[in-house]
Every structure is written in structure tokens, then in C-alpha cells.
Motif scaffolding. Structure first.
Motif, PDB file in Angstrom:
ATOM      1  N   ASP A  53       3.427 -19.968   0.633  1.00  0.00           N
ATOM      2  CA  ASP A  53       3.633 -19.332  -0.599  1.00  0.00           C
ATOM      3  C   ASP A  53       2.382 -18.491  -1.368  1.00  0.00           C
ATOM      4  N   ARG A  54       1.580 -18.414  -0.272  1.00  0.00           N
ATOM      5  CA  ARG A  54       0.321 -17.417  -0.719  1.00  0.00           C
ATOM      6  C   ARG A  54       0.805 -16.020  -0.188  1.00  0.00           C
ATOM      7  N   PHE A  55       1.733 -15.810   0.086  1.00  0.00           N
ATOM      8  CA  PHE A  55       2.451 -14.552   0.477  1.00  0.00           C
ATOM      9  C   PHE A  55       3.501 -14.138  -0.447  1.00  0.00           C
ATOM     10  N   PHE A  56       3.263 -13.003  -0.965  1.00  0.00           N
ATOM     11  CA  PHE A  56       4.363 -12.374  -1.816  1.00  0.00           C
ATOM     12  C   PHE A  56       4.654 -11.035  -1.521  1.00  0.00           C
ATOM     13  N   ALA A  57       5.834 -10.211  -1.898  1.00  0.00           N
ATOM     14  CA  ALA A  57       5.877  -8.888  -1.690  1.00  0.00           C
ATOM     15  C   ALA A  57       6.778  -8.399  -2.626  1.00  0.00           C
ATOM     16  N   VAL A  58       6.633  -7.278  -3.138  1.00  0.00           N
ATOM     17  CA  VAL A  58       7.586  -6.567  -4.128  1.00  0.00           C
ATOM     18  C   VAL A  58       7.766  -5.084  -3.961  1.00  0.00           C
ATOM     19  N   ARG A  59       9.016  -4.678  -4.518  1.00  0.00           N
ATOM     20  CA  ARG A  59       9.410  -3.455  -4.232  1.00  0.00           C
ATOM     21  C   ARG A  59      10.126  -2.991  -5.379  1.00  0.00           C
ATOM     22  N   PRO A  60       9.545  -2.931  -6.584  1.00  0.00           N
ATOM     23  CA  PRO A  60      10.096  -2.759  -7.891  1.00  0.00           C
ATOM     24  C   PRO A  60      10.962  -1.836  -8.219  1.00  0.00           C
ATOM     25  N   GLU A  61      10.812  -0.589  -7.493  1.00  0.00           N
ATOM     26  CA  GLU A  61      11.635   0.495  -7.822  1.00  0.00           C
ATOM     27  C   GLU A  61      12.326   1.050  -6.814  1.00  0.00           C
ATOM     28  N   LYS A 114     -13.198 -14.851   2.630  1.00  0.00           N
ATOM     29  CA  LYS A 114     -11.896 -15.830   2.353  1.00  0.00           C
ATOM     30  C   LYS A 114     -12.033 -16.452   0.938  1.00  0.00           C
ATOM     31  N   GLY A 115     -10.555 -16.706   0.653  1.00  0.00           N
ATOM     32  CA  GLY A 115     -10.554 -17.089  -0.723  1.00  0.00           C
ATOM     33  C   GLY A 115     -10.231 -15.760  -1.725  1.00  0.00           C
ATOM     34  N   LYS A 116     -10.245 -14.693  -1.338  1.00  0.00           N
ATOM     35  CA  LYS A 116     -10.027 -13.537  -2.279  1.00  0.00           C
ATOM     36  C   LYS A 116      -8.802 -13.104  -2.255  1.00  0.00           C
ATOM     37  N   TYR A 117      -8.057 -12.347  -3.076  1.00  0.00           N
ATOM     38  CA  TYR A 117      -6.795 -11.875  -3.177  1.00  0.00           C
ATOM     39  C   TYR A 117      -6.767 -10.609  -2.817  1.00  0.00           C
ATOM     40  N   VAL A 118      -5.629 -10.047  -1.863  1.00  0.00           N
ATOM     41  CA  VAL A 118      -5.588  -8.668  -1.463  1.00  0.00           C
ATOM     42  C   VAL A 118      -4.175  -8.277  -1.680  1.00  0.00           C
ATOM     43  N   GLU A 119      -4.199  -6.544  -1.618  1.00  0.00           N
ATOM     44  CA  GLU A 119      -2.929  -6.107  -2.033  1.00  0.00           C
ATOM     45  C   GLU A 119      -2.914  -5.071  -0.897  1.00  0.00           C
ATOM     46  N   LEU A 120      -1.842  -4.987  -0.197  1.00  0.00           N
ATOM     47  CA  LEU A 120      -1.748  -3.937   0.873  1.00  0.00           C
ATOM     48  C   LEU A 120      -0.299  -3.256   0.452  1.00  0.00           C
ATOM     49  N   ARG A 121      -0.348  -1.679   0.636  1.00  0.00           N
ATOM     50  CA  ARG A 121       0.610  -0.809   0.125  1.00  0.00           C
ATOM     51  C   ARG A 121       1.436  -0.171   0.997  1.00  0.00           C
ATOM     52  N   CYS A 122       2.535  -0.028   1.016  1.00  0.00           N
ATOM     53  CA  CYS A 122       3.383   0.820   1.954  1.00  0.00           C
ATOM     54  C   CYS A 122       4.427   1.888   1.103  1.00  0.00           C
ATOM     55  N   ASP A 123       4.125   2.945   1.528  1.00  0.00           N
ATOM     56  CA  ASP A 123       5.226   4.090   0.950  1.00  0.00           C
ATOM     57  C   ASP A 123       5.923   4.659   2.225  1.00  0.00           C
ATOM     58  N   SER A 156      11.206   2.062  -3.690  1.00  0.00           N
ATOM     59  CA  SER A 156      10.435   2.861  -2.853  1.00  0.00           C
ATOM     60  C   SER A 156       9.130   2.147  -2.417  1.00  0.00           C
ATOM     61  N   VAL A 157       8.075   2.435  -2.946  1.00  0.00           N
ATOM     62  CA  VAL A 157       6.887   1.627  -2.480  1.00  0.00           C
ATOM     63  C   VAL A 157       6.862   0.174  -2.536  1.00  0.00           C
ATOM     64  N   SER A 158       6.322  -0.556  -1.692  1.00  0.00           N
ATOM     65  CA  SER A 158       6.108  -1.979  -1.588  1.00  0.00           C
ATOM     66  C   SER A 158       4.807  -2.232  -1.663  1.00  0.00           C
ATOM     67  N   THR A 159       4.428  -3.534  -2.175  1.00  0.00           N
ATOM     68  CA  THR A 159       3.096  -4.031  -1.941  1.00  0.00           C
ATOM     69  C   THR A 159       3.368  -5.696  -1.425  1.00  0.00           C
ATOM     70  N   LEU A 160       2.463  -5.516  -0.375  1.00  0.00           N
ATOM     71  CA  LEU A 160       2.355  -7.282  -0.127  1.00  0.00           C
ATOM     72  C   LEU A 160       1.037  -7.760  -0.547  1.00  0.00           C
ATOM     73  N   LYS A 161       1.204  -8.881  -1.143  1.00  0.00           N
ATOM     74  CA  LYS A 161       0.218  -9.480  -1.932  1.00  0.00           C
ATOM     75  C   LYS A 161      -0.158 -10.904  -1.157  1.00  0.00           C
ATOM     76  N   ILE A 162      -1.440 -10.992  -0.906  1.00  0.00           N
ATOM     77  CA  ILE A 162      -1.869 -12.370  -0.209  1.00  0.00           C
ATOM     78  C   ILE A 162      -2.902 -12.928  -1.195  1.00  0.00           C
ATOM     79  N   GLN A 163      -2.759 -14.328  -1.763  1.00  0.00           N
ATOM     80  CA  GLN A 163      -3.521 -14.919  -2.382  1.00  0.00           C
ATOM     81  C   GLN A 163      -4.452 -15.776  -1.686  1.00  0.00           C
ATOM     82  N   ARG A 164      -5.494 -16.130  -2.098  1.00  0.00           N
ATOM     83  CA  ARG A 164      -6.384 -17.259  -1.620  1.00  0.00           C
ATOM     84  C   ARG A 164      -6.609 -17.074   0.069  1.00  0.00           C
TER      85      ARG A 164
END
Lengths: 111, 114
Positions: free
Chosen positions: B63-71, B15-24, B73-81
Motif C-alpha cells: 500500500d505504499r504504491f499508488f497510481a492515478v490517471r484522473p483525466e 529512504k523514507g521520502k515520498y516520490v512521484e513519477l510522471r507518464c505522458d 491521459s497523464v498518469s502519476t505513480l506515487k511511492i510513500q515512505r
């Protein structure tokens, strides 16, 4: 509030029996999809229905979209143990919208 | 392989950590979706990308959840705290152009928050 209500939630029947599961809503959908999901895997698309009253068959599975495009049913004839899984209905309200899922019907076919 | 790939398949963190989940996604698919599935439930929509942009992020719970797809194709879902209630299977799906088109799902990342 669940936009898509699936029933029953759980169903356990003997191999060889027939069954029907339902997906109902008070909202109109532009399309409905049925997926099957097995443990540890993502859902796999079975069928998409887009026209009110449409019926599609996939081997022993028959899918129907209601005339008013608010509901759908999945009928399985002569169920087999390999049909066991979580059956999910999902719909889009407008063509470019996200897909909304129901909670699913967990089906178990006993050999 | 030619399907949607998600990494890691399992993630356990405190609990409290930051995680990143990747999708291709499948190559060439412009639409990409993130869902969260709790035990005994159907997938719950989080966010939908069309290309690089988020077309609909109305499902992100806070707002702890955020996702990006900069190019695009690949997307990353980011969860803070992270919180214990974030524990679930996070599913990614892609489709050729979105809308009514079939979604192809990955097998998900099972996230467990201790």
C-alpha cells in the motif's frame, strides 16, 4: 514462479553465426510478443504472434509460436553487432489481460 | 515528440521520502501500464489503466504504491515512505485500447533510494 521462462539467460557469439532463443511456459497464452531493449531505453516491440504454429519473419529474425500456444522461439540468422541487446518475450493469457514479461535473454554479438 | 514521455529520467532520494513519477502516454491511447524493472530482470507488471480507472492493480507490491490517471491521459505513480528495495527503473507504456495491441514504452525513470 516465473510464468514465462526464457533461455538462455546470456548468449555471446561471433558475428555471422546463427542463434535461437526460447520462451517457454506451462500455461497457454492468447498471444506472445517479442521486444528488444537497449540500455537506458524502454523495450521496443519486434513482433506479435497470435495463432498456434504461426511463423513470422522480420529480415534476419524468424519468430515462431508453438502449436499449443505455450512457447515461442526467436531465430537470428547471420547475427550482427547491431543485434546486441536484451530480448524479452511477453504474453497475454486473455485478450484483455495485462502483459506478463519473461526475464529476457541478454545477447552480445562480437565483431 | 509523439512517443511516451516519462519524467524525471532520474530520481535520487533518501529512504523514507515520498516520490512521484510522471507518464505522458501517446495521445489518444486509452490503455496505460506501469512496470518496474530491476537490474538483469524483465519488466514486472504493477498496474494497468483503461481510461481513468485502474483495470488491474494486482502488481502493486504494497500500500505504499499508488497510481492515478484522473483525466485518462497523464498518469502519476506515487511511492510513500520509500525503501532501498524500491530502487529500480520504472517504465510506463501505452497502447491504443489494450489487450494484444502493441505497447509503446517510455525510456523509464531510474529511481535510486539512498
Amino acid at each position: 514462479t516465473q510464468l514465462l521462462e526464457q533461455s538462455p539467460q546470456f548468449l555471446s557469439i561471433q558475428e555471422g553465426e546463427n542463434l535461437t532463443v526460447y520462451c517457454n511456459s506451462s500455461s497457454v497464452f492468447s498471444s506472445l510478443q517479442w521486444y528488444r531493449q537497449e540500455p537506458g531505453e524502454g523495450p521496443v516491440l519486434l513482433v506479435t504472434v497470435v495463432t498456434g504454429g504461426e511463423v513470422k519473419k522480420l529480415k534476419r529474425l524468424t519468430f515462431q509460436f508453438g502449436d499449443a500456444r505455450k512457447d515461442s522461439s526467436l531465430h537470428i540468422t547471420a547475427a550482427q553487432p547491431g543485434d546486441t541487446g536484451l530480448y524479452l518475450c511477453a504474453g497475454t493469457m486473455n485478450r484483455d489481460d495485462k502483459i506478463i514479461f519473461g526475464k529476457g535473454t541478454r545477447l552480445h554479438i562480437l565483431p | 515528440g509523439a512517443g511516451v514521455s516519462q519524467t524525471p529520467s532520474n530520481k535520487v532520494t533518501e529512504k523514507g521520502k515520498y516520490v512521484e513519477l510522471r507518464c505522458d502516454p501517446i495521445s489518444g491511447h486509452t490503455a496505460l501500464y506501469w512496470y518496474r524493472q530491476s537490474l538483469g530482470q524483465g519488466p514486472e507488471f504493477l498496474i494497468y489503466f483503461q481510461g481513468t480507472g485502474a483495470a488491474d492493480d494486482s502488481g502493486l507490491p504494497n500500500d505504499r504504491f499508488f497510481a492515478v490517471r484522473p483525466e485518462g491521459s497523464v498518469s502519476t505513480l506515487k511511492i510513500q515512505r520509500t525503501e532501498r528495495g524500491d530502487s529500480a527503473v520504472y517504465l510506463c507504456a501505452s497502447s491504443p485500447t489494450g489487450g494484444n495491441q502493441p505497447q509503446h514504452f517510455g525510456d523509464g525513470t531510474r529511481l535510486s533510494i539512498l
